[in-house]
Design a protein around this motif. Structure first.
Motif, PDB file in Angstrom:
ATOM      1  N   UNK A   3      -7.355  71.970  95.191  1.00 13.59           N
ATOM      2  CA  UNK A   3      -8.245  73.040  94.741  1.00 13.59           C
ATOM      3  C   UNK A   3      -7.584  73.941  93.712  1.00 13.59           C
ATOM      4  N   UNK A   4      -6.268  74.000  93.726  1.00 14.79           N
ATOM      5  CA  UNK A   4      -5.539  74.835  92.783  1.00 14.79           C
ATOM      6  C   UNK A   4      -4.806  73.965  91.774  1.00 14.79           C
ATOM      7  N   UNK A   5      -4.765  74.467  90.554  1.00 13.13           N
ATOM      8  CA  UNK A   5      -3.983  73.797  89.519  1.00 13.13           C
ATOM      9  C   UNK A   5      -2.588  74.397  89.573  1.00 13.13           C
ATOM     10  N   UNK A   6      -1.609  73.552  89.618  1.00 12.41           N
ATOM     11  CA  UNK A   6      -0.243  74.050  89.707  1.00 12.41           C
ATOM     12  C   UNK A   6       0.138  74.750  88.395  1.00 12.41           C
ATOM     13  N   UNK A   7       0.996  75.741  88.446  1.00 15.69           N
ATOM     14  CA  UNK A   7       1.410  76.451  87.226  1.00 15.69           C
ATOM     15  C   UNK A   7       2.074  75.528  86.203  1.00 15.69           C
ATOM     16  N   UNK A   8       2.792  74.536  86.693  1.00 14.37           N
ATOM     17  CA  UNK A   8       3.429  73.601  85.774  1.00 14.37           C
ATOM     18  C   UNK A   8       2.382  72.786  85.008  1.00 14.37           C
ATOM     19  N   UNK A   9       1.356  72.330  85.699  1.00 14.58           N
ATOM     20  CA  UNK A   9       0.287  71.575  85.052  1.00 14.58           C
ATOM     21  C   UNK A   9      -0.427  72.437  84.031  1.00 14.58           C
ATOM     22  N   UNK A  10      -0.682  73.679  84.384  1.00 13.99           N
ATOM     23  CA  UNK A  10      -1.343  74.596  83.467  1.00 13.99           C
ATOM     24  C   UNK A  10      -0.481  74.843  82.233  1.00 13.99           C
ATOM     25  N   UNK A  11       0.819  75.035  82.409  1.00 14.93           N
ATOM     26  CA  UNK A  11       1.723  75.282  81.292  1.00 14.93           C
ATOM     27  C   UNK A  11       1.791  74.081  80.355  1.00 14.93           C
ATOM     28  N   UNK A  12       1.828  72.885  80.913  1.00 12.43           N
ATOM     29  CA  UNK A  12       1.870  71.674  80.089  1.00 12.43           C
ATOM     30  C   UNK A  12       0.566  71.529  79.306  1.00 12.43           C
ATOM     31  N   UNK A  13      -0.557  71.762  79.952  1.00 12.44           N
ATOM     32  CA  UNK A  13      -1.855  71.650  79.273  1.00 12.44           C
ATOM     33  C   UNK A  13      -1.973  72.693  78.157  1.00 12.44           C
ATOM     34  N   UNK A  14      -1.532  73.914  78.421  1.00 11.87           N
ATOM     35  CA  UNK A  14      -1.600  74.964  77.409  1.00 11.87           C
ATOM     36  C   UNK A  14      -0.694  74.657  76.223  1.00 11.87           C
ATOM     37  N   UNK A  15       0.495  74.139  76.473  1.00 11.11           N
ATOM     38  CA  UNK A  15       1.410  73.811  75.378  1.00 11.11           C
ATOM     39  C   UNK A  15       0.873  72.655  74.540  1.00 11.11           C
ATOM     40  N   UNK A  16       0.228  71.685  75.183  1.00  9.23           N
ATOM     41  CA  UNK A  16      -0.374  70.583  74.424  1.00  9.23           C
ATOM     42  C   UNK A  16      -1.521  71.083  73.549  1.00  9.23           C
TER      43      UNK A  16
END
Length: 95
Positions: A3-16
């Motif tokens: 249910x939650x997006x991990x902060x690492x996944x969010x950071x990778x998506x934002x950097x891409x």
């Protein structure tokens, strides 16, 4: 599915996303250079007294005028420079 997006996944998506958007300006240098002409001055675009782009007819005329002023004696240049703001000021008063 979590249910939650991990902060690492969010950071990778934002950097891409940032990397892909910053790459858009380098795809075609003519497109990215031309887009600067459409940005208003108040938003960081070209100033009003910026010379025209090289390779245009306006640039050739600007260079001829600049060469004419360069060859002119300094005293005449000062007189001509004082006459131009008055002429533009009267044009603004007419509008």
């Amino acid at each position: 599915m979590p249910e939650r997006i991990s902060p690492l996944t969010f950071a990778v998506a934002a950097s891409l996303l940032v990397a892909s958007l910053s790459g858009c300006g380098t795809i075609n240098e003519k497109v990215s250079a031309g887009m600067g002409d459409y940005i208003p001055q108040w938003a960081g675009g070209l100033p009003g007294d910026a010379p025209p782009r090289p390779g245009t007819a306006q640039y050739d005329a600007w260079m001829k005028e600049r060469e004419r002023q360069r060859l002119m004696p300094a005293a005449d240049r000062a007189k001509e420079g004082q006459a131009q703001p008055q002429a533009s000021g009267s044009a603004d008063a007419i509008r």
